[in-house]
Design an enzyme around this catalytic site. Sequence first.
Site, PDB file in Angstrom:
ATOM      1  N   GLY A 143     -68.058  23.185  39.837  1.00 34.16           N
ATOM      2  CA  GLY A 143     -68.760  23.443  41.096  1.00 34.16           C
ATOM      3  C   GLY A 143     -68.203  22.614  42.247  1.00 34.16           C
ATOM      4  O   GLY A 143     -68.282  23.032  43.404  1.00 34.16           O
ATOM      5  N   ALA A 187     -71.139  20.925  38.678  1.00 28.78           N
ATOM      6  CA  ALA A 187     -72.593  21.047  38.608  1.00 28.78           C
ATOM      7  C   ALA A 187     -73.090  20.017  37.597  1.00 28.78           C
ATOM      8  O   ALA A 187     -72.342  19.602  36.702  1.00 28.78           O
ATOM      9  CB  ALA A 187     -72.964  22.456  38.169  1.00 28.78           C
ATOM     10  N   GLU A 220     -65.037  24.622  33.246  1.00 28.96           N
ATOM     11  CA  GLU A 220     -66.271  25.156  32.658  1.00 28.96           C
ATOM     12  C   GLU A 220     -66.062  25.698  31.248  1.00 28.96           C
ATOM     13  O   GLU A 220     -66.949  25.613  30.393  1.00 28.96           O
ATOM     14  CB  GLU A 220     -66.850  26.267  33.548  1.00 28.96           C
ATOM     15  CG  GLU A 220     -67.456  25.775  34.857  1.00 28.96           C
ATOM     16  CD  GLU A 220     -66.465  25.783  36.011  1.00 28.96           C
ATOM     17  OE1 GLU A 220     -65.235  25.712  35.764  1.00 28.96           O
ATOM     18  OE2 GLU A 220     -66.913  25.834  37.173  1.00 28.96           O
ATOM     19  N   GLU A 262     -65.376  24.528  43.473  1.00 32.78           N
ATOM     20  CA  GLU A 262     -65.897  25.750  44.101  1.00 32.78           C
ATOM     21  C   GLU A 262     -66.466  25.465  45.484  1.00 32.78           C
ATOM     22  O   GLU A 262     -66.288  26.249  46.424  1.00 32.78           O
ATOM     23  CB  GLU A 262     -66.952  26.386  43.189  1.00 32.78           C
ATOM     24  CG  GLU A 262     -66.318  26.985  41.925  1.00 32.78           C
ATOM     25  CD  GLU A 262     -67.337  27.446  40.901  1.00 32.78           C
ATOM     26  OE1 GLU A 262     -68.300  26.698  40.632  1.00 32.78           O
ATOM     27  OE2 GLU A 262     -67.173  28.555  40.361  1.00 32.78           O
TER      28      GLU A 262
HETATM   29  N1  CO8 Z   1     -72.731  16.457  35.343  1.00 31.99           N
HETATM   30  C1  CO8 Z   1     -73.520  15.417  35.040  1.00 31.99           C
HETATM   31  N2  CO8 Z   1     -73.074  14.147  34.945  1.00 31.99           N
HETATM   32  C2  CO8 Z   1     -71.770  13.920  35.147  1.00 31.99           C
HETATM   33  C3  CO8 Z   1     -70.885  14.978  35.452  1.00 31.99           C
HETATM   34  C4  CO8 Z   1     -71.413  16.284  35.571  1.00 31.99           C
HETATM   35  N3  CO8 Z   1     -70.653  17.362  35.912  1.00 31.99           N
HETATM   36  N4  CO8 Z   1     -69.648  14.448  35.589  1.00 31.99           N
HETATM   37  C5  CO8 Z   1     -69.761  13.125  35.381  1.00 31.99           C
HETATM   38  N5  CO8 Z   1     -71.043  12.802  35.111  1.00 31.99           N
HETATM   39  C6  CO8 Z   1     -71.590  11.481  34.819  1.00 31.99           C
HETATM   40  C7  CO8 Z   1     -71.264  11.057  33.414  1.00 31.99           C
HETATM   41  O1  CO8 Z   1     -72.176  11.612  32.492  1.00 31.99           O
HETATM   42  C8  CO8 Z   1     -71.395   9.561  33.542  1.00 31.99           C
HETATM   43  O2  CO8 Z   1     -72.754   9.214  33.526  1.00 31.99           O
HETATM   44  P1  CO8 Z   1     -73.280   8.010  32.561  1.00 31.99           P
HETATM   45  O3  CO8 Z   1     -72.623   6.792  33.125  1.00 31.99           O
HETATM   46  O4  CO8 Z   1     -74.757   8.041  32.759  1.00 31.99           O
HETATM   47  O5  CO8 Z   1     -72.805   8.336  31.196  1.00 31.99           O
HETATM   48  C9  CO8 Z   1     -70.867   9.274  34.939  1.00 31.99           C
HETATM   49  O6  CO8 Z   1     -70.961  10.500  35.647  1.00 31.99           O
HETATM   50  C10 CO8 Z   1     -69.424   8.839  34.968  1.00 31.99           C
HETATM   51  O7  CO8 Z   1     -68.661   9.787  34.249  1.00 31.99           O
HETATM   52  P2  CO8 Z   1     -67.657   9.408  33.058  1.00 31.99           P
HETATM   53  O8  CO8 Z   1     -68.116   8.169  32.365  1.00 31.99           O
HETATM   54  O9  CO8 Z   1     -67.463  10.635  32.237  1.00 31.99           O
HETATM   55  O10 CO8 Z   1     -66.363   9.075  33.919  1.00 31.99           O
HETATM   56  P3  CO8 Z   1     -64.835   9.196  33.448  1.00 31.99           P
HETATM   57  O11 CO8 Z   1     -64.035   8.553  34.533  1.00 31.99           O
HETATM   58  O12 CO8 Z   1     -64.654   8.739  32.054  1.00 31.99           O
HETATM   59  O13 CO8 Z   1     -64.551  10.785  33.441  1.00 31.99           O
HETATM   60  C11 CO8 Z   1     -64.618  13.020  34.355  1.00 31.99           C
HETATM   61  C12 CO8 Z   1     -64.587  11.499  34.657  1.00 31.99           C
HETATM   62  C13 CO8 Z   1     -63.280  13.431  33.741  1.00 31.99           C
HETATM   63  C14 CO8 Z   1     -64.807  13.727  35.695  1.00 31.99           C
HETATM   64  C15 CO8 Z   1     -65.777  13.347  33.378  1.00 31.99           C
HETATM   65  O14 CO8 Z   1     -66.966  12.738  33.877  1.00 31.99           O
HETATM   66  C16 CO8 Z   1     -66.037  14.790  33.196  1.00 31.99           C
HETATM   67  O15 CO8 Z   1     -65.319  15.477  32.472  1.00 31.99           O
HETATM   68  N6  CO8 Z   1     -67.112  15.320  33.847  1.00 31.99           N
HETATM   69  C17 CO8 Z   1     -67.507  16.704  33.697  1.00 31.99           C
HETATM   70  C18 CO8 Z   1     -66.558  17.641  34.464  1.00 31.99           C
HETATM   71  C19 CO8 Z   1     -66.985  19.064  34.275  1.00 31.99           C
HETATM   72  O16 CO8 Z   1     -66.980  19.602  33.186  1.00 31.99           O
HETATM   73  N7  CO8 Z   1     -67.375  19.726  35.387  1.00 31.99           N
HETATM   74  C20 CO8 Z   1     -67.808  21.108  35.355  1.00 31.99           C
HETATM   75  C21 CO8 Z   1     -69.286  21.166  35.197  1.00 31.99           C
HETATM   76  S1  CO8 Z   1     -69.890  22.817  34.961  1.00 31.99           S
HETATM   77  C22 CO8 Z   1     -69.929  23.460  36.524  1.00 31.99           C
HETATM   78  O17 CO8 Z   1     -69.550  22.842  37.491  1.00 31.99           O
HETATM   79  C23 CO8 Z   1     -70.463  24.856  36.631  1.00 31.99           C
HETATM   80  C24 CO8 Z   1     -70.360  25.349  38.056  1.00 31.99           C
HETATM   81  C25 CO8 Z   1     -71.502  26.248  38.356  1.00 31.99           C
HETATM   82  C26 CO8 Z   1     -71.625  26.511  39.830  1.00 31.99           C
HETATM   83  C27 CO8 Z   1     -71.852  25.295  40.686  1.00 31.99           C
HETATM   84  C28 CO8 Z   1     -72.072  25.655  42.134  1.00 31.99           C
HETATM   85  C29 CO8 Z   1     -71.816  24.571  43.085  1.00 31.99           C
END
Ligand code: CO8
Length: 257
Positions: free
Chosen positions: A108, A65, A131, A111
Site C-alpha cells: 500500500g 497496509a 503482497e 500504491e
Molecule cells: N504492517 C504492520 N506492521 C508493520 C508493517 C506492516 N505492513 N511493516 C512493518 N511493521 C512493523 C513490524 O511488525 C515491526 O513492529 P514490532 O517492532 O512491533 O515487531 C516494526 O514495524 C518494524 O519492522 P521490522 O522489525 O520488520 O523492520 P525490518 O527493518 O526488520 O524490516 C520490512 C522492514 C522489510 C519493511 C518489514 O517490516 C516488512 O517486510 N514489512 C511488511 C512489508 C509488506 O509486506 N507490506 C505489504 C503489506 S500488504 C499491503 O500493503 C496490502 C495493500 C492493500 C491496499 C492498501 C491501500 C493503501
Amino acid sequence: MAYDNILVETNGRVGVITLNRPKALNALNAALITELGAALDGFEQDAGIGCIVLTGSDRAFAAGADIKEMQALSFPATYVDDFITSWERLSRCRKPVIAAVAGYALGGGCEIAMMCDIILAADNARFGQPEIQLGIMPGAGGSQRLTRAIGKAKAMEMTLTGRTLTAEEADRYGLVSRVVPLAELKDEAMKIAGTIAGLSLASAMMTKESVNRAFESSLAEGIRFERRLFQALFATADQKEGMAAFAAKRSASFTNN
Ligand code: CO8
C-alpha cells in the site's frame, strides 16, 4: 481535526503531510487513512494551497497496509465494507501531489506513492508490491498503476515474486521522476512543490487532469479533452498575466483568477 498518525503543516502555498507511525514503519491503518483523507480535504478546500507534499520518515515512506490490522479480516467484511475503496481518496485529489519517498514504499505504501503525481525518491528508497508473500495481491491499484508506469514484464516480476526495486532501478524503469541524496529529499520536494504552487492553480490542476486523462481514454479523446482545457485557460486572468509578463520581460504574478 487532531491527528495521531500524520503530521500536517503548511509552508507558504505548499501543504505537507508526513506519515507518522514510526514504530510500525508508517504501516497504513484505517485511522491513518481517515486522517490522510481529512488532511487532503483541508488542503483541497484551502485556496491558499497550490501543491501538496506527501512524505514519511527517512526509514519508511510506508511499509504497506497494516498487516496486523488486516490479519483477521474475512471476505464478507472486506466486501460489505468495500475495504480499500475509501483508501483511494488520494487518487481523487485535484491539486498536484508530490510523493517524497525515502526508505520502504511497499505494498500500500508503493500504491499510495503511485496515486501521487510526481514521485521523488531518495537514494535509499525501495519500491515493491510484496503482497503475494502474504497470500494476497495488490489491492489499491498496484497491479494497474505499476503496470502502466513500468510495463507488463517488470510489473509481473515485481507482483508475482515480491521483488523490491532500488531507487536507481525505479528511476531507470520510469516509476520515479528523479533520485536525490536522502539528505536533500525534503528540500528538493519543497522546491518542486513551491514552483508548482507559485504558478496558476487552474492551469496546474487542468494540466494534472489532462495528463491523468491519458490513462483513461483513447489518444483522440485525450487530445480533444486537452484542447478544451487549453482553450478554457484563455478565459483566465492568469493567462493574460502570464503572457503579458513574458512580453514585458518581467516575472508573472498569478492571482488564481
Ligand atoms: N504492517 C504492520 N506492521 C508493520 C508493517 C506492516 N505492513 N511493516 C512493518 N511493521 C512493523 C513490524 O511488525 C515491526 O513492529 P514490532 O517492532 O512491533 O515487531 C516494526 O514495524 C518494524 O519492522 P521490522 O522489525 O520488520 O523492520 P525490518 O527493518 O526488520 O524490516 C520490512 C522492514 C522489510 C519493511 C518489514 O517490516 C516488512 O517486510 N514489512 C511488511 C512489508 C509488506 O509486506 N507490506 C505489504 C503489506 S500488504 C499491503 O500493503 C496490502 C495493500 C492493500 C491496499 C492498501 C491501500 C493503501
